[in-house]
Every structure is written in C-alpha cells, then in structure tokens.
Design a protein around this motif. Structure first.
Motif, PDB file in Angstrom:
ATOM      1  N   HIS A 114       0.826  -1.208   0.000  1.00 60.05           N
ATOM      2  CA  HIS A 114       0.000   0.000   0.000  1.00 60.05           C
ATOM      3  C   HIS A 114       0.859   1.256   0.000  1.00 60.05           C
ATOM      4  CE1 HIS A 114      -3.411  -2.565   1.868  1.00 60.05           C
ATOM      5  NE2 HIS A 114      -3.524  -2.516   0.572  1.00 60.05           N
ATOM      6  N   LEU A 115       1.927   1.249   0.763  1.00 64.51           N
ATOM      7  CA  LEU A 115       2.811   2.411   0.803  1.00 64.51           C
ATOM      8  C   LEU A 115       3.502   2.631  -0.535  1.00 64.51           C
ATOM      9  CD1 LEU A 115       4.385   2.081   4.362  1.00 64.51           C
ATOM     10  CD2 LEU A 115       2.795   3.839   3.568  1.00 64.51           C
TER      11      LEU A 115
ATOM     12  N   TYR B 277      -7.756   3.386   3.345  1.00 61.34           N
ATOM     13  CA  TYR B 277      -6.749   3.823   2.376  1.00 61.34           C
ATOM     14  C   TYR B 277      -6.503   5.322   2.451  1.00 61.34           C
ATOM     15  CZ  TYR B 277      -6.854  -0.884   0.558  1.00 61.34           C
ATOM     16  OH  TYR B 277      -6.744  -2.248   0.451  1.00 61.34           O
ATOM     17  N   GLU B 278      -7.553   6.093   2.751  1.00 62.92           N
ATOM     18  CA  GLU B 278      -7.367   7.535   2.881  1.00 62.92           C
ATOM     19  C   GLU B 278      -6.450   7.855   4.064  1.00 62.92           C
ATOM     20  OE1 GLU B 278      -8.875   9.966   0.568  1.00 62.92           O
ATOM     21  OE2 GLU B 278      -8.695   7.969  -0.312  1.00 62.92           O
ATOM     22  N   ASN B 279      -6.460   7.006   5.092  1.00 60.32           N
ATOM     23  CA  ASN B 279      -5.572   7.222   6.229  1.00 60.32           C
ATOM     24  C   ASN B 279      -4.108   7.007   5.856  1.00 60.32           C
ATOM     25  OD1 ASN B 279      -7.639   7.851   7.978  1.00 60.32           O
ATOM     26  ND2 ASN B 279      -7.847   5.784   8.786  1.00 60.32           N
ATOM     27  N   ILE B 280      -3.874   6.177   4.856  1.00 60.72           N
ATOM     28  CA  ILE B 280      -2.505   5.963   4.374  1.00 60.72           C
ATOM     29  C   ILE B 280      -2.056   7.162   3.555  1.00 60.72           C
ATOM     30  CG2 ILE B 280      -1.011   4.512   2.938  1.00 60.72           C
ATOM     31  CD1 ILE B 280      -2.943   2.184   3.584  1.00 60.72           C
ATOM     32  N   ARG B 281      -2.896   7.581   2.617  1.00 63.39           N
ATOM     33  CA  ARG B 281      -2.612   8.747   1.773  1.00 63.39           C
ATOM     34  C   ARG B 281      -3.929   9.197   1.145  1.00 63.39           C
ATOM     35  NH1 ARG B 281       2.533   9.139  -0.459  1.00 63.39           N
ATOM     36  NH2 ARG B 281       3.103   7.774   1.287  1.00 63.39           N
ATOM     37  N   PRO B 282      -4.322  10.452   1.309  1.00 65.44           N
ATOM     38  CA  PRO B 282      -5.570  10.918   0.693  1.00 65.44           C
ATOM     39  C   PRO B 282      -5.593  10.659  -0.810  1.00 65.44           C
ATOM     40  CG  PRO B 282      -4.760  12.551   2.251  1.00 65.44           C
ATOM     41  CD  PRO B 282      -3.680  11.500   2.125  1.00 65.44           C
ATOM     42  N   GLY B 283      -6.677  10.064  -1.287  1.00 61.37           N
ATOM     43  CA  GLY B 283      -6.815   9.749  -2.704  1.00 61.37           C
ATOM     44  C   GLY B 283      -6.369   8.347  -3.066  1.00 61.37           C
ATOM     45  N   LEU B 284      -5.809   7.605  -2.095  1.00 62.78           N
ATOM     46  CA  LEU B 284      -5.241   6.294  -2.418  1.00 62.78           C
ATOM     47  C   LEU B 284      -6.315   5.280  -2.801  1.00 62.78           C
ATOM     48  CD1 LEU B 284      -2.813   4.441  -2.658  1.00 62.78           C
ATOM     49  CD2 LEU B 284      -2.992   3.968  -0.203  1.00 62.78           C
ATOM     50  N   ALA B 285      -7.483   5.337  -2.179  1.00 63.98           N
ATOM     51  CA  ALA B 285      -8.522   4.348  -2.497  1.00 63.98           C
ATOM     52  C   ALA B 285      -8.861   4.369  -3.981  1.00 63.98           C
ATOM     53  CB  ALA B 285      -9.768   4.596  -1.646  1.00 63.98           C
ATOM     54  N   ALA B 286      -9.116   5.553  -4.512  1.00 60.57           N
ATOM     55  CA  ALA B 286      -9.476   5.671  -5.925  1.00 60.57           C
ATOM     56  C   ALA B 286      -8.292   5.326  -6.825  1.00 60.57           C
ATOM     57  CB  ALA B 286      -9.977   7.084  -6.232  1.00 60.57           C
ATOM     58  N   TYR B 287      -7.095   5.744  -6.423  1.00 54.69           N
ATOM     59  CA  TYR B 287      -5.905   5.456  -7.230  1.00 54.69           C
ATOM     60  C   TYR B 287      -5.655   3.957  -7.296  1.00 54.69           C
ATOM     61  CZ  TYR B 287      -1.047   5.710  -8.870  1.00 54.69           C
ATOM     62  OH  TYR B 287       0.114   5.556  -9.597  1.00 54.69           O
ATOM     63  N   LEU B 288      -5.760   3.269  -6.172  1.00 50.95           N
ATOM     64  CA  LEU B 288      -5.574   1.824  -6.151  1.00 50.95           C
ATOM     65  C   LEU B 288      -6.638   1.143  -7.005  1.00 50.95           C
ATOM     66  CD1 LEU B 288      -4.289  -0.783  -5.095  1.00 50.95           C
ATOM     67  CD2 LEU B 288      -5.672  -0.542  -3.011  1.00 50.95           C
ATOM     68  N   ARG B 289      -7.883   1.591  -6.873  1.00 48.62           N
ATOM     69  CA  ARG B 289      -8.954   1.025  -7.685  1.00 48.62           C
ATOM     70  C   ARG B 289      -8.646   1.187  -9.171  1.00 48.62           C
ATOM     71  NH1 ARG B 289     -13.882   3.569  -8.682  1.00 48.62           N
ATOM     72  NH2 ARG B 289     -12.536   5.378  -9.112  1.00 48.62           N
ATOM     73  N   ASP B 290      -8.209   2.379  -9.568  1.00 48.11           N
ATOM     74  CA  ASP B 290      -7.920   2.633 -10.981  1.00 48.11           C
ATOM     75  C   ASP B 290      -6.765   1.772 -11.474  1.00 48.11           C
ATOM     76  OD1 ASP B 290      -9.947   4.477 -10.913  1.00 48.11           O
ATOM     77  OD2 ASP B 290      -8.632   6.230 -10.801  1.00 48.11           O
TER      78      ASP B 290
END
Length: 253
Positions: free
Chosen positions: A171-172, A229-242
């Motif tokens: 994730h990081l 995922y937002e707690n790891i980095r804002p925007g990460l959930a959508a970026y990972l999904r994409d």
C-alpha cells in the motif's frame, strides 16, 4: 453591535434555556439589556460563549469552565492555545481509534482468527469479533470466504505480523507512486496492482482479475475501506482502484 438571546442561540447551536442557565449561574452574563429588560449579547460575550462551548465539548463541567475562564492569570490566547492542544490530542486519539476499528473490520473480512492477546497486539484496543455477524452475512456463502478461513486457520501471530507488514508495504509503494504523479495505468502502478492481487491469492484466497476489480470498486464504494486507504494517503482508495482496473484490462487482452 449586540445580539438577542434568540440570535445567539442560533449562532451557537445552543438552546435559549441553556443561555438562561449560563446567565443564572454567572457563567455568561449578557453585557447589555434593552429597554424592555431583554438580554443583549456583545461580541465579547460571544467570545466567552465560544470558550465555554469549547471547554464543554472537551468534557469540562460548568464549574471548572467558570474557574478556568475567570482565572486572572490566563488571557484569551492562553485559553485558545490550551483548547487547541486538547482538541488536537482528542483528534489524534479518535483517528487512532478509527484506524483500529477499520483494521479490525478488514482483518475480520479477511478471516483473521487470533487469540484475544494477539488481537489486541496487532490491531489495538478493538475486537474484530464484533464484526463477525456482518462478515458472515455478506460473504459467508462465498468460496473466497471459506478458502480464506481455511488458509488462515493455521496462521500464528508471527504469520499475521509478516502478512500485515507485507500488505502495508504494498500500500505504501502504491501511495508513493500516486504522490509522485505516476498515472494509475502506468506500467509500474499496474505491476504493483498485480502484486496486490497475487498477495491476496497467496495469503487469503484465489483472487482472479475479475474479483480483484470488484474489490477495487469496494475500496471506493464502502466508506470503511475508503477511509482505511485515505488514512494511508488521501486519494489512495481511488488510485488503487484505478490501477487494479487498468491491470485487469491489461490481462484481459
């Protein structure tokens, strides 16, 4: 400029009754009265009310609030600094609590079955068992759920630590790619998404690209996963999904 009790109640989101009570105990006495004897609050009164409500939100009883505000050695800036420190500490505590709950939910979703001591060591002060009913209801009849339970049944505490560290590292790495401006459909991002899929397959259940895409959509659609995922980095959930979607498309051709 002065304000009626009704106006102040509207500004502050408190009841008129509460303002009357504050006046009655000497905590907040309006500076003015109109000709009819009705209370009128000045800007300084509003500042004091703000301080009262800050302290009340922090759990201070009214008598302690009065003592703090009437301390001759404390100026308004000192109160604001104190309240800022207290609120910041509360925010951090709540953030950690929310993160612990989210990890607990994700752990239970993945079929984690730890001893009580191990649960508290790995996930903090929240018990994943409280989400067991929801997990069984949502996924109990799926092959993935049964396979995950079977694979993880023999995991030790060290196994879970290793799995957690590996997943966190993935994730990081994805978060770093996002922060660097790497497009989600770039080869490096898609390769990391593929590693994510293979990790799930190796650690939990057989995760094909179609299932992986469904998971990616859930990361965005389910607020609990999104927040993880937002707690790891804002925007990460959508970026990972994409990146997951792009990777699945790459392998479908």
């Amino acid at each position: 400029m002065s304000y009626s009790v009704g106006q102040v109640a509207g500004f502050a989101g408190v009841t008129v009754r509460a303002l009357h009570h504050y006046d009655g105990i000497g905590l907040l006495t309006p500076s003015e009265r109109n000709r009819a004897g009705h209370r009128r609050y000045s800007d300084a009164d509003l500042d004091r009310l703000q301080q009262i409500l800050f302290y009340r939100e922090l759990g201070f009883p009214l008598d302690e609030v009065a003592a703090l505000l009437d301390d001759p050695d404390a100026d308004p800036r000192a109160h604001l600094r104190r309240q800022h420190d207290l609120l910041t500490a509360r925010i951090e505590r709540l953030r950690k609590m929310a993160a612990a709950v989210e990890h607990a939910m994700e752990a239970r979703d993945m079929g984690i079955d730890l001893t009580p001591e191990e649960k508290f060591e790995v996930f903090g002060d929240f018990d994943p068992d409280q989400y067991e009913d929801e997990v069984r209801e949502r996924w109990g009849d799926t092959d993935a759920y049964r396979q995950s339970r079977q694979r993880t049944a023999s995991y030790t505490k060290d196994d879970w630590k290793r799995v957690t560290e590996e997943f966190d590292a993935l994730h990081l790495r994805m978060a770093d790619l996002m922060s660097a401006g790497t497009p989600a459909d770039a080869e490096e991002a898609m390769d990391t998404a593929e590693e994510h899929r293979l990790f799930l397959t190796r650690a939990y259940y057989d995760c094909g690209h179609e299932m992986h895409t469904c998971l990616g959509e859930m990361y965005v659609a389910d607020p609990r996963f999104t927040q993880t995922y937002e707690n790891i980095r804002p925007g990460l959930a959508a970026y990972l999904r994409d990146a997951i979607v792009a990777n699945a498309a790459r392998h479908s051709g």
